[in-house]
Design an enzyme around this catalytic site. Structure first.
Site: not given
Length: 241
Positions: A92-94, A85
């Protein structure tokens, strides 16, 4: 929705920084990149004991929009990270960092995305949770996601993912030494022992802001409404992906 006055975001960030310095999140240190700029924070993450990241010292930068907390900040690792992620550039991919828009193709519910009740504390907790429990359904790094699944499904027998993480973790020790940072490697050292938080009267907090960030754009009544929920910053209101 119209953006709140500049002073609103400055005061929100000043209060959050003060709270985090008084009551830190375990495994994190936060500081300003530049003391004159509250919109950019430097974050240091200590790898949790008994995980692949144990002994690691990972740096990141958080950048906040001027309409914070109505829009989310960005979170970018400056330390090289191999993770399902985390994009190659460190972003950051969240879900918690995604704007609260309805996007059915993303597979995310609007309730999983950013909202103004979230804060830096909930973001940090979500990031540390993400390190140990990646979301492989919508990966930012497909190759890392495939490796992680092989590692997990083989109960650790497939070592490719583990070896990369441990190599990157070991590489951060030199950076910690350069910064004069002792990285906790035991649960006892990792768990923060803080002094009881000193209570502040509303007058004390008003003086704190008036002295440092008095723009005169927000009256006292609006300030009280804006920070009504921030005094109890427990970080329990957010959800990680």
């Amino acid at each position: 929705m119209a953006s709140p006055p500049m002073s609103g975001s400055l005061r929100a960030l000043a209060l959050e920084l003060k709270n985090l310095q008084e009551e830190p999140v375990e495994g994190f240190r936060v500081n300003l990149v530049n003391d004159e700029n509250l919109y950019e924070w430097q974050v240091a993450i200590f790898g949790p004991p008994d995980t692949l990241y144990e002994g690691g010292y990972f740096k990141a930068v958080m950048k906040f929009p001027q309409d914070y907390p109505y829009s989310p900040p960005t979170f970018r690792f400056t330390t090289k990270m191999w993770h399902p992620n985390i994009y190659e550039n460190g972003d950051v991919c969240i879900s918690i960092l995604h704007p609260p828009v309805d996007d059915p193709q993303s597979g995310e519910l609007p309730s999983e995305r950013w909202n103004p009740t979230q804060n830096v504390r909930t973001i940090l907790m979500s990031v540390i949770s993400l390190l140990n429990e990646p979301n492989t359904y919508s990966p930012a790094n497909v190759d890392a996601s495939v490796m992680f699944r092989k590692w997990r499904e083989s109960s650790g027998k497939d070592k490719e993912y583990e070896n990369i993480i441990r190599k990157q973790t070991n590489a951060t020790k030199e950076e910690a030494e350069k910064d004069g940072v002792k990285v906790p490697t035991t649960l006892a050292d990792y768990c923060i022992k803080t002094k009881p938080k000193t209570s502040h009267s509303s007058m004390d907090m008003a003086d704190f802001y008036d002295d440092d960030y008095d723009d005169g754009d927000m009256d006292d009544e609006d300030d009280d409404d804006f920070y009504e929920d921030d005094d109890d910053d427990s970080g329990n209101g957010g959800e990680g992906s």
